[in-house]
Scaffold this motif. Structure first.
Motif, short mmCIF file in Angstrom:
data_model
loop_
_atom_site.label_atom_id
_atom_site.label_comp_id
_atom_site.label_asym_id
_atom_site.label_seq_id
_atom_site.Cartn_x
_atom_site.Cartn_y
_atom_site.Cartn_z
N UNK A 1 19.18 -5.84 1.56
CA UNK A 1 18.75 -4.73 2.40
C UNK A 1 17.88 -3.73 1.64
N UNK A 2 16.87 -3.21 2.35
CA UNK A 2 15.93 -2.26 1.76
C UNK A 2 15.89 -0.98 2.59
N UNK A 3 15.12 -0.03 2.14
CA UNK A 3 14.90 1.21 2.89
C UNK A 3 14.30 0.89 4.26
N UNK A 4 13.47 -0.14 4.33
CA UNK A 4 12.87 -0.53 5.61
C UNK A 4 13.94 -1.01 6.59
N UNK A 5 14.96 -1.73 6.10
CA UNK A 5 16.07 -2.12 6.96
C UNK A 5 16.76 -0.87 7.52
N UNK A 6 17.05 0.08 6.62
CA UNK A 6 17.70 1.32 7.05
C UNK A 6 16.90 2.02 8.14
N UNK A 7 15.61 2.17 7.93
CA UNK A 7 14.76 2.87 8.90
C UNK A 7 14.69 2.11 10.23
N UNK A 8 14.62 0.79 10.18
CA UNK A 8 14.58 -0.03 11.38
C UNK A 8 15.88 0.10 12.17
N UNK A 9 17.00 0.08 11.47
CA UNK A 9 18.30 0.20 12.14
C UNK A 9 18.52 1.61 12.69
N UNK A 10 18.00 2.61 12.01
CA UNK A 10 18.05 3.98 12.54
C UNK A 10 17.25 4.07 13.84
N UNK A 11 16.10 3.40 13.87
CA UNK A 11 15.28 3.34 15.09
C UNK A 11 16.08 2.70 16.23
N UNK A 12 16.72 1.58 15.94
CA UNK A 12 17.52 0.89 16.97
C UNK A 12 18.63 1.79 17.48
N UNK A 13 19.34 2.44 16.58
CA UNK A 13 20.43 3.33 17.01
C UNK A 13 19.92 4.48 17.88
N UNK A 14 18.76 5.02 17.55
CA UNK A 14 18.18 6.09 18.36
C UNK A 14 17.87 5.57 19.77
N UNK A 15 17.37 4.34 19.86
CA UNK A 15 17.07 3.75 21.17
C UNK A 15 18.37 3.47 21.94
N UNK A 16 19.40 3.00 21.26
CA UNK A 16 20.69 2.77 21.93
C UNK A 16 21.25 4.10 22.45
N UNK A 17 21.14 5.14 21.64
CA UNK A 17 21.65 6.47 22.06
C UNK A 17 20.97 6.92 23.35
N UNK A 18 19.70 6.58 23.52
CA UNK A 18 18.97 6.98 24.73
C UNK A 18 19.58 6.36 25.99
N UNK A 19 20.07 5.12 25.89
CA UNK A 19 20.64 4.48 27.09
C UNK A 19 22.10 4.88 27.30
N UNK A 20 22.69 5.54 26.32
CA UNK A 20 24.08 6.00 26.44
C UNK A 20 24.17 7.42 26.96
N UNK A 21 23.06 8.15 26.89
CA UNK A 21 23.10 9.57 27.28
C UNK A 21 23.05 9.77 28.77
#
Length: 152
Positions: free
Chosen positions: A132-152
């Motif tokens: 895992x790299x910093x790019x993985x972290x940033x990509x997964x943070x992006x995914x979580x932000x998108x998931x949060x949008x459908x949960x709100x």
């Protein structure tokens, strides 16, 4: 970079309101697990009501016995308490690690926030040491932000 090509697909899956939220999260897990060679298990855990524990809600990969994880236990449980990303290059070096499979060599867990509250996380296990790299972290943070949008 490979991550950029998958952001539109993640966004499209999560925007598909003809599917349940759980089905959309499962499809995201499947997309990641099938297209990233070192993402051997991908899952979303969420806070289990008012209990101090996480509950597995969606995943792709081998079934796991760890459907409930107490806060503070293992990497996922630690992220539930710390509210911080946790990248583990080699799980053998971690004292507070819950083994899901003898094949898991590394893990990354990224908390998922909704309205500033840590409500869950994405968890990825890898059969490769230190992938895992910093790019993985940033990509997964992006995914979580998108998931949060459908949960709100």
């Amino acid at each position: 970079m490979k991550f950029a090509t998958y952001k539109p697909q993640v966004t499209e899956i999560l925007a598909n309101e003809s599917l349940s939220v759980d089905d959309r999260m499962t499809k995201v897990c499947e997309l990641l697990q099938e297209n990233f060679e070192y993402y051997d298990w991908v899952g979303f855990y969420f806070k289990n009501g008012d209990k101090p524990e996480l509950k597995l809600r969606a995943f792709a990969g081998e079934p796991t016995d760890h459907t409930i994880i107490p806060f503070g236990k293992g990497i996922c449980g630690q992220v539930a308490v710390s509210n911080e990303n946790f990248l583990v290059p080699d799980v053998k070096a971690q004292d507070n690690y819950i083994s899901c499979s003898i094949y898991v060599k590394a893990e990354i867990v990224i908390p998922l926030f909704l309205n500033g509250e840590n409500i869950g996380q994405i968890d990825i296990d890898s059969h490769t040491v230190d992938p895992f790299t910093k790019e993985d972290e940033e990509f997964l943070e992006f995914i979580n932000a998108k998931v949060a949008e459908i949960l709100s």
